[in-house]
Design an enzyme around this catalytic site. Structure first.
Site, PDB file in Angstrom:
ATOM      1  N   ASN A   9       0.872  -1.175   0.000  1.00 23.77           N
ATOM      2  CA  ASN A   9       0.000   0.000   0.000  1.00 23.77           C
ATOM      3  C   ASN A   9       0.906   1.221   0.000  1.00 23.77           C
ATOM      4  O   ASN A   9       1.475   1.577   1.033  1.00 23.77           O
ATOM      5  CB  ASN A   9      -0.897  -0.024   1.249  1.00 23.77           C
ATOM      6  CG  ASN A   9      -1.744   1.231   1.362  1.00 23.77           C
ATOM      7  OD1 ASN A   9      -1.825   2.023   0.428  1.00 23.77           O
ATOM      8  ND2 ASN A   9      -2.379   1.405   2.514  1.00 23.77           N
ATOM      9  N   TRP A  10       1.043   1.816  -1.170  1.00 22.66           N
ATOM     10  CA  TRP A  10       1.980   2.943  -1.296  1.00 22.66           C
ATOM     11  C   TRP A  10       1.418   4.226  -0.687  1.00 22.66           C
ATOM     12  O   TRP A  10       2.136   5.199  -0.516  1.00 22.66           O
ATOM     13  CB  TRP A  10       2.333   3.188  -2.771  1.00 22.66           C
ATOM     14  CG  TRP A  10       3.044   2.062  -3.444  1.00 22.66           C
ATOM     15  CD1 TRP A  10       3.488   0.895  -2.871  1.00 22.66           C
ATOM     16  CD2 TRP A  10       3.406   1.983  -4.834  1.00 22.66           C
ATOM     17  NE1 TRP A  10       4.093   0.108  -3.815  1.00 22.66           N
ATOM     18  CE2 TRP A  10       4.059   0.745  -5.031  1.00 22.66           C
ATOM     19  CE3 TRP A  10       3.246   2.831  -5.934  1.00 22.66           C
ATOM     20  CZ2 TRP A  10       4.545   0.348  -6.284  1.00 22.66           C
ATOM     21  CZ3 TRP A  10       3.711   2.452  -7.178  1.00 22.66           C
ATOM     22  CH2 TRP A  10       4.367   1.208  -7.350  1.00 22.66           C
ATOM     23  N   LYS A  11       0.132   4.217  -0.402  1.00 24.33           N
ATOM     24  CA  LYS A  11      -0.536   5.408   0.161  1.00 24.33           C
ATOM     25  C   LYS A  11      -0.270   6.623  -0.741  1.00 24.33           C
ATOM     26  O   LYS A  11      -0.191   6.476  -1.952  1.00 24.33           O
ATOM     27  CB  LYS A  11      -0.102   5.644   1.610  1.00 24.33           C
ATOM     28  CG  LYS A  11      -0.209   4.388   2.460  1.00 24.33           C
ATOM     29  CD  LYS A  11      -0.073   4.652   3.924  1.00 24.33           C
ATOM     30  CE  LYS A  11      -0.069   3.325   4.670  1.00 24.33           C
ATOM     31  NZ  LYS A  11      -0.160   3.486   6.124  1.00 24.33           N
ATOM     32  N   HIS A  95      -9.581   0.815   4.449  1.00 25.04           N
ATOM     33  CA  HIS A  95      -8.340   1.058   5.187  1.00 25.04           C
ATOM     34  C   HIS A  95      -8.643   2.001   6.358  1.00 25.04           C
ATOM     35  O   HIS A  95      -9.460   2.907   6.238  1.00 25.04           O
ATOM     36  CB  HIS A  95      -7.282   1.666   4.259  1.00 25.04           C
ATOM     37  CG  HIS A  95      -5.930   1.677   4.884  1.00 25.04           C
ATOM     38  ND1 HIS A  95      -5.551   2.621   5.812  1.00 25.04           N
ATOM     39  CD2 HIS A  95      -4.874   0.842   4.750  1.00 25.04           C
ATOM     40  CE1 HIS A  95      -4.315   2.357   6.218  1.00 25.04           C
ATOM     41  NE2 HIS A  95      -3.884   1.283   5.588  1.00 25.04           N
ATOM     42  N   GLU A  97      -7.133   4.422   7.516  1.00 31.81           N
ATOM     43  CA  GLU A  97      -6.943   5.851   7.239  1.00 31.81           C
ATOM     44  C   GLU A  97      -8.153   6.412   6.498  1.00 31.81           C
ATOM     45  O   GLU A  97      -8.546   7.561   6.703  1.00 31.81           O
ATOM     46  CB  GLU A  97      -5.646   6.053   6.437  1.00 31.81           C
ATOM     47  CG  GLU A  97      -4.425   5.831   7.325  1.00 31.81           C
ATOM     48  CD  GLU A  97      -3.182   5.345   6.603  1.00 31.81           C
ATOM     49  OE1 GLU A  97      -3.119   5.448   5.359  1.00 31.81           O
ATOM     50  OE2 GLU A  97      -2.265   4.845   7.281  1.00 31.81           O
ATOM     51  N   GLU A 167      -5.769  -5.429  10.101  1.00 31.77           N
ATOM     52  CA  GLU A 167      -4.760  -4.403  10.387  1.00 31.77           C
ATOM     53  C   GLU A 167      -5.093  -3.706  11.703  1.00 31.77           C
ATOM     54  O   GLU A 167      -5.879  -2.750  11.716  1.00 31.77           O
ATOM     55  CB  GLU A 167      -4.747  -3.365   9.264  1.00 31.77           C
ATOM     56  CG  GLU A 167      -4.421  -3.916   7.897  1.00 31.77           C
ATOM     57  CD  GLU A 167      -3.830  -2.851   7.012  1.00 31.77           C
ATOM     58  OE1 GLU A 167      -2.692  -3.035   6.567  1.00 31.77           O
ATOM     59  OE2 GLU A 167      -4.478  -1.826   6.788  1.00 31.77           O
ATOM     60  N   GLY A 173       1.894   1.870  10.808  1.00 40.20           N
ATOM     61  CA  GLY A 173       2.814   2.997  10.701  1.00 40.20           C
ATOM     62  C   GLY A 173       3.454   3.381  12.028  1.00 40.20           C
ATOM     63  O   GLY A 173       4.068   4.441  12.146  1.00 40.20           O
ATOM     64  N   SER A 213       2.955  -2.487  10.377  1.00 43.72           N
ATOM     65  CA  SER A 213       4.395  -2.521  10.632  1.00 43.72           C
ATOM     66  C   SER A 213       5.027  -3.868  10.328  1.00 43.72           C
ATOM     67  O   SER A 213       5.982  -4.288  10.982  1.00 43.72           O
ATOM     68  CB  SER A 213       4.713  -2.086  12.077  1.00 43.72           C
ATOM     69  OG  SER A 213       4.267  -0.764  12.285  1.00 43.72           O
ATOM     70  N   GLY A 234       2.613  -1.354   4.286  1.00 47.00           N
ATOM     71  CA  GLY A 234       2.678   0.080   4.020  1.00 47.00           C
ATOM     72  C   GLY A 234       4.109   0.526   3.792  1.00 47.00           C
ATOM     73  O   GLY A 234       4.679   0.323   2.716  1.00 47.00           O
ATOM     74  N   GLY A 235       4.710   1.102   4.825  1.00 45.09           N
ATOM     75  CA  GLY A 235       6.043   1.700   4.694  1.00 45.09           C
ATOM     76  C   GLY A 235       7.075   0.831   3.998  1.00 45.09           C
ATOM     77  O   GLY A 235       7.808   1.300   3.121  1.00 45.09           O
TER      78      GLY A 235
HETATM   79  C1  PEP Z   1      -1.037  -0.058   5.985  1.00 45.75           C
HETATM   80  O1  PEP Z   1      -1.206   1.144   5.989  1.00 45.75           O
HETATM   81  O2  PEP Z   1      -1.847  -0.813   5.392  1.00 45.75           O
HETATM   82  C2  PEP Z   1       0.114  -0.583   6.707  1.00 45.75           C
HETATM   83  C3  PEP Z   1       0.117  -1.857   7.044  1.00 45.75           C
HETATM   84  O3  PEP Z   1       1.107   0.299   6.989  1.00 45.75           O
HETATM   85  P1  PEP Z   1       2.525  -0.027   7.689  1.00 45.75           P
HETATM   86  O4  PEP Z   1       3.026  -1.292   7.096  1.00 45.75           O
HETATM   87  O5  PEP Z   1       3.381   1.155   7.344  1.00 45.75           O
HETATM   88  O6  PEP Z   1       2.246  -0.156   9.154  1.00 45.75           O
END
Ligand code: PEP
Length: 251
Positions: A9-11, A95, A97, A167, A173, A213, A234-235
């Site tokens: 997920n590049w956001k 998601h 967010e 999640e 994050g 994470s 994500g990251g």
């Molecule tokens: C996400 O936003 O779906 C996610 C899992 O982010 P991160 O891996 O950065 O916690």
């Protein structure tokens, strides 16, 4: 065996050129993944990234959201047809967010799921509890309610198109990952809930991803759990080498 997926997920990150370079670097390094690899690219990038993965059956492409209406006067929004026409075959829905900043609730998400499915997009449906719910110990009930409210109106055939991403919001994050035991407990609880609604066969075939994470150092431990079928990342999906390590951590 049910399908495993690693979805990035590049956001709201990368320019188109950066996104294409990232996708290319991953495609070059991944030969025979043990599951599907999905790039959740920004909508503006989908067309270009789709050309990077064209013809490669190991890769898929996801929008990060779509509107619940087919089309119309919704300035700034993106439709399921637009995602499809740009080359997406998946869409990330619900998601945390989107739920938090854009006020997407369970009922709205049910409509988005319906529209996505009616167009042939495969939803990666996100669920997960905030920290206070986890601390109260009511996380299983909370996530079960999210699934019931947004998914359980679906027919069995429709439900089979869904991948669930668990999640925990407190892990997204934050660098604070759920332990593999916490992830496994919740994934098993989700699978049992799905089984009560759709039966054991469907539950056993449902892909349930962990997100929060997940990174190159902890992916193998998380993915080794019997009910963890990959991850939504994500990251760490923004760094080609880390993302490839995560892909290679699939069982
Ligand atoms: C996400 O936003 O779906 C996610 C899992 O982010 P991160 O891996 O950065 O916690």
């Amino acid at each position: 065996m049910r399908q495993q997926i690693v979805a990035g997920n590049w956001k709201m990150n990368t320019t188109i050129a950066e996104g294409v370079a990232l996708a290319k670097a991953v495609v070059e390094k991944v030969e025979n993944p043990r599951g599907k690899v999905v790039f959740g690219a920004p909508a503006t990038h989908l067309d270009a990234v789709s050309r990077t993965i064209a013809g490669n059956q190991h890769f898929g492409l996801a929008g990060q959201n779509c509107h619940q209406e087919e089309k119309g006067a919704y300035t700034g929004e993106i439709s399921a047809d637009m995602l499809l026409s740009a080359g997406a075959d998946y869409v990330i829905l619900g998601h945390s967010e989107r739920r938090q900043y854009f006020k997407e609730d369970n009922a709205m998400l049910a409509k988005k799921v319906n529209l996505a499915l009616s167009k042939g997009l495969k939803p990666i449906f996100c669920c997960g509890e905030p920290l206070n719910i986890r601390e109260k110990g009511s996380h299983v009930a909370y996530v079960s309610r999210q699934l019931k409210a947004s998914l359980y109106h679906l027919t069995e055939e429709q439900f089979r198109q869904i991948a669930i991403a668990y999640e925990p919001i407190w892990a997204i994050g934050t660098g604070k990952t759920a332990s593999s035991a916490q992830a496994q407990d919740m994934h098993l609880a989700i699978r049992k809930a799905v089984s009560r609604k759709y039966g054991k066969k469907v539950a056993n075939a449902t892909t349930i991803l962990y997100g929060g994470s997940c990174n190159a150092a902890n992916a193998a431990e998380l993915f080794s759990q019997p009910d963890v079928d990959g991850g939504l990342i994500g990251g760490a999906s923004l760094k080609a080498d880390d993302f490839v390590t995560i892909i290679n951590a699939l069982k």
